[in-house]
Design a protein around this motif. Structure first.
Motif, PDB file in Angstrom:
ATOM      1  N   LEU A 178       4.016  29.796  17.609  1.00 26.73           N
ATOM      2  CA  LEU A 178       3.112  30.543  18.496  1.00 26.73           C
ATOM      3  C   LEU A 178       1.784  30.837  17.799  1.00 26.73           C
ATOM      4  CD1 LEU A 178       5.577  33.062  20.214  1.00 26.73           C
ATOM      5  CD2 LEU A 178       4.723  30.879  21.103  1.00 26.73           C
ATOM      6  N   GLU A 179       1.838  31.210  16.520  1.00 25.46           N
ATOM      7  CA  GLU A 179       0.604  31.443  15.760  1.00 25.46           C
ATOM      8  C   GLU A 179      -0.212  30.155  15.656  1.00 25.46           C
ATOM      9  OE1 GLU A 179       2.431  34.957  12.854  1.00 25.46           O
ATOM     10  OE2 GLU A 179       2.159  32.922  12.108  1.00 25.46           O
ATOM     11  N   SER A 180       0.482  29.029  15.513  1.00 22.49           N
ATOM     12  CA  SER A 180      -0.203  27.741  15.432  1.00 22.49           C
ATOM     13  C   SER A 180      -0.891  27.405  16.751  1.00 22.49           C
ATOM     14  CB  SER A 180       0.785  26.640  15.050  1.00 22.49           C
ATOM     15  OG  SER A 180       1.388  26.904  13.792  1.00 22.49           O
ATOM     16  N   LEU A 181      -0.248  27.759  17.860  1.00 22.26           N
ATOM     17  CA  LEU A 181      -0.830  27.499  19.179  1.00 22.26           C
ATOM     18  C   LEU A 181      -2.032  28.406  19.446  1.00 22.26           C
ATOM     19  CD1 LEU A 181       2.404  27.040  21.332  1.00 22.26           C
ATOM     20  CD2 LEU A 181       0.919  25.262  20.369  1.00 22.26           C
ATOM     21  N   VAL A 182      -1.960  29.654  19.019  1.00 24.94           N
ATOM     22  CA  VAL A 182      -3.102  30.574  19.159  1.00 24.94           C
ATOM     23  C   VAL A 182      -4.298  30.028  18.388  1.00 24.94           C
ATOM     24  CG1 VAL A 182      -3.983  32.853  18.516  1.00 24.94           C
ATOM     25  CG2 VAL A 182      -1.736  32.645  19.603  1.00 24.94           C
ATOM     26  N   ASP A 183      -4.041  29.540  17.180  1.00 26.75           N
ATOM     27  CA  ASP A 183      -5.109  28.977  16.355  1.00 26.75           C
ATOM     28  C   ASP A 183      -5.677  27.707  17.002  1.00 26.75           C
ATOM     29  OD1 ASP A 183      -6.490  29.050  13.642  1.00 26.75           O
ATOM     30  OD2 ASP A 183      -5.644  27.021  13.619  1.00 26.75           O
ATOM     31  N   LEU A 184      -4.806  26.878  17.549  1.00 28.24           N
ATOM     32  CA  LEU A 184      -5.260  25.660  18.225  1.00 28.24           C
ATOM     33  C   LEU A 184      -6.138  26.003  19.426  1.00 28.24           C
ATOM     34  CD1 LEU A 184      -5.149  22.567  18.648  1.00 28.24           C
ATOM     35  CD2 LEU A 184      -3.046  22.930  19.966  1.00 28.24           C
ATOM     36  N   ASP A 185      -5.707  26.972  20.205  1.00 29.02           N
ATOM     37  CA  ASP A 185      -6.484  27.404  21.373  1.00 29.02           C
ATOM     38  C   ASP A 185      -7.869  27.896  20.952  1.00 29.02           C
ATOM     39  OD1 ASP A 185      -6.906  28.075  24.126  1.00 29.02           O
ATOM     40  OD2 ASP A 185      -6.451  30.167  23.648  1.00 29.02           O
ATOM     41  N   MET A 186      -7.921  28.662  19.883  1.00 20.60           N
ATOM     42  CA  MET A 186      -9.192  29.186  19.372  1.00 20.60           C
ATOM     43  C   MET A 186     -10.112  28.034  18.948  1.00 20.60           C
ATOM     44  SD  MET A 186      -9.803  31.618  16.021  1.00 20.60           S
ATOM     45  CE  MET A 186      -9.283  30.285  14.912  1.00 20.60           C
ATOM     46  N   ASN A 187      -9.539  27.045  18.249  1.00 23.67           N
ATOM     47  CA  ASN A 187     -10.340  25.918  17.786  1.00 23.67           C
ATOM     48  C   ASN A 187     -10.801  25.026  18.939  1.00 23.67           C
ATOM     49  OD1 ASN A 187     -10.171  26.709  15.103  1.00 23.67           O
ATOM     50  ND2 ASN A 187      -8.300  25.531  14.727  1.00 23.67           N
ATOM     51  N   LEU A 188      -9.961  24.894  19.969  1.00 25.21           N
ATOM     52  CA  LEU A 188     -10.363  24.125  21.153  1.00 25.21           C
ATOM     53  C   LEU A 188     -11.509  24.823  21.898  1.00 25.21           C
ATOM     54  CD1 LEU A 188      -6.869  23.018  22.535  1.00 25.21           C
ATOM     55  CD2 LEU A 188      -8.660  21.495  21.663  1.00 25.21           C
ATOM     56  N   LYS A 189     -11.447  26.153  21.970  1.00 24.67           N
ATOM     57  CA  LYS A 189     -12.495  26.913  22.658  1.00 24.67           C
ATOM     58  C   LYS A 189     -13.848  26.761  21.961  1.00 24.67           C
ATOM     59  CE  LYS A 189      -9.483  30.316  24.891  1.00 24.67           C
ATOM     60  NZ  LYS A 189      -8.900  31.674  24.830  1.00 24.67           N
TER      61      LYS A 189
END
Length: 561
Positions: free
Chosen positions: A85-96
């Motif tokens: 989940l932490e990895s997905l939050v980070d991915l979402d932030m980087n995609l944004k």
């Protein structure tokens, strides 16, 4: 070799109907949750007006299971779920940052993906190739549907350094079963000297998602774990950002990188682990193994000398490749039965001993401290893993390696299907490694690294006041010492579940008998053969015990006044 879908790439011209100006691409994240060196992401974005970056919350891995022995789903403990989940939050932030975002959906991934392809009028479906049997079946289903619907599919190999299918083909259709033979076949990766795409400046916007229920990255509570109590979370945070930061820290000491030798690490070092702790980031693809490989090779070029495989840092990446290849080319790799490369051994089915090992109640502090670290941190040093795996199987308890594998699969944040199964077969001397007489002592092995027992005191605070001369064998401490340490053995901390010296001899005898049977029957061993071997072994042992008792009774009678 297991029937499998093959990774492939389609390099289409601009005239291709799939590259139309109003095209939409769907990028399906599973592993590979990163921006850098992500060929699927790069290809999905190329020529697309809209890009749908999707992650599907799969109940198969995420749904709470209250019947499991630790908080989590039926497949994963909370530490690994939280790391993802932490990895997905980070991915979402980087995609944004790149003008996009992560679209999180919930459900059976195959059904969700097929519905999205239809509703969003997707022309390109891109996802990183995966060799795990679960994803092989799932990907084949999705790929077949997409192809039938006229959707271009791009599934590149980028989770590993090599395409396992290529290695197996070079070896005549069989996976190499020794590390050295793998190295000879593999050689240098074809992409090794070419620059990798590690920087993305922008991405196409997300298109209309229609009726699809798009979620934010859920929290542990959102997934239904609000009643689960966690006393201590793993100290390792998930995500690409953290992965790249940890990589830079690890590679900043070029002398350490050049001289790295895996067997010389300290398994008791916990405040500052003696390894990179990059394995969970490689497992989830937060860090590209290819990028890691190139960065280490760059350092090797600029130093006077460096270690080589199998002990070097690059050698560790190649161990990962070796197990991936062996797993991909071996049917039933995750079990003993019907696994052609696995010796058939009559392991005990003792749930009490298994539970004592799993729950850190063996009475051997070195073993129990490691198992506490596993449960709390979801990680421990590779030599610590070796110790507890050997202890459970061929060293002391003779419990089936599949049982230990299941515990590791659940609790490790870096649990990887191929590597976990391969290591358990190796450490139980069921495959790959056959020197079953070499056993890790649950007493002396840890002591040579940590004579004061600081590691034990940290993870087993019940023993924190035990003098160092007794910390590895507290049952030998006089009662007065135990009282002073506020730890009575048998009350505050368990007595040993076995006598190591006796159990080790028994295990060696059983392994010798099993090896002999495997040799005599050329591996063609039935369940009846295993049962007969187990029965005859138990009868022989019982007869020896009775003979010993009779001899002692006779000696006592002769010596009686």
């Amino acid at each position: 070799m297991r029937a499998a879908i093959q990774p492939f790439s389609l390099h289409c011209s601009t005239s291709n109907k799939f590259m139309a100006s109003n095209s939409s691409s769907l990028l399906w994240f599973r592993k590979g949750v990163r921006i850098h060196d992500n060929p699927a992401l790069e290809y999905a974005a190329k020529g697309a007006n809209f890009l749908y970056p999707v992650f599907v919350i799969d109940p198969h891995y995420m749904k709470p299971d209250p019947s499991a022995f630790s908080p989590g789903s039926s497949r994963a403990g909370l530490n690994r779920i939280q790391f993802l989940l932490e990895s997905l939050v980070d991915l979402d932030m980087n995609l944004k940052k790149l003008g996009s975002r992560l679209l999180v959906l919930h459900g059976e991934p195959g059904e969700v993906l097929i519905r999205c392809l239809e509703e969003w009028n997707v022309k390109k479906l891109c996802f990183e190739y995966d060799t795990d049997p679960y994803y092989q079946a799932l990907d084949s289903r999705v790929q077949n549907h997409a192809s039938a619907a006229g959707v271009e599919v791009f599934s590149p190999v980028s989770h590993t350094l090599f395409n396992a299918a290529d290695i197996i083909q070079k070896n005549g259709g069989r996976p190499p079963l020794s590390y050295q033979s793998f190295l000879k076949l593999a050689g240098e990766p074809s992409w090794a000297r070419a620059p990798l795409s590690t920087i993305v400046s922008s991405l196409p916007p997300v298109g209309d998602t229609g009726r699809s229920q798009i979620l934010d990255v859920p929290t542990i509570k959102d997934l239904g774990y609000e009643d689960m109590e966690k006393v201590e979370w793993t100290p390792f945070r998930g995500g690409e950002t953290e992965a790249l930061k940890r990589l830079e820290e690890s590679l900043s000491n070029k002398d350490w990188v050049a001289k790295f030798e895996k067997p010389k690490g300290d398994p008791s070092a916990f405040l500052k682990p003696a390894t990179t702790v990059l394995s969970p980031y490689l497992k989830f693809g937060c860090l590209s193994s290819r990028y890691f490989y190139q960065r280490v090779q760059d350092i090797y070029i600029n130093v006077k000398g460096h270690t080589t495989p199998p002990v070097s840092l690059v050698g560790q990446l190649l161990w990962r490749e070796f197990f991936y290849t062996a797993a991909f080319g071996t049917p039933n790799f995750d079990r003993m039965k019907d696994n052609k490369i696995c010796k058939q051994i009559p392991w005990k089915d003792d749930n009490e001993l298994l539970a004592a090992w799993r729950d850190a109640r063996t009475g051997f502090p070195w073993i129990d401290a490691i198992m506490v670290q596993l449960r709390k941190w979801g990680w421990m040093h590779h030599l610590a893993r070796h110790c507890v795996a050997c202890f459970l199987t061929r060293g002391d308890l003779f419990v089936h390696w599949e049982k230990g594998r299941d515990v590791f699969e659940r609790l490790l944040i870096d649990s990887d299907w191929a590597i976990n199964n391969g290591n358990w077969m190796w450490l139980s001397c069921s495959s790959f490694f056959y020197q079953y007489n070499r056993i890790y002592s649950p007493v002396t092995f840890g002591k040579k690294y940590d004579p004061s027992g600081d590691y034990i005191r940290h993870f087993l605070p019940v023993l924190k006041d035990m003098p160092k001369q007794y910390i590895y064998e507290p049952w030998t401490a006089p009662l007065s010492i135990q009282k002073k340490a506020k730890c009575i053995i048998g009350k505050d901390y368990p007595e040993p579940v076995v006598s190591h010296d006796i159990a080790t001899k028994d295990c060696r005898r059983k392994m010798a008998e099993a090896y002999e049977l495997n040799k005599r029957l050329n591996g063609m061993i039935s369940e009846d053969d295993l049962e007969n071997l187990k029965r005859s072994s138990e009868e022989e042992q019982s007869q020896k015990v009775q003979t010993k008792r009779k001899r002692q009774t006779l000696i006592d009678w002769i010596q009686a006044p």
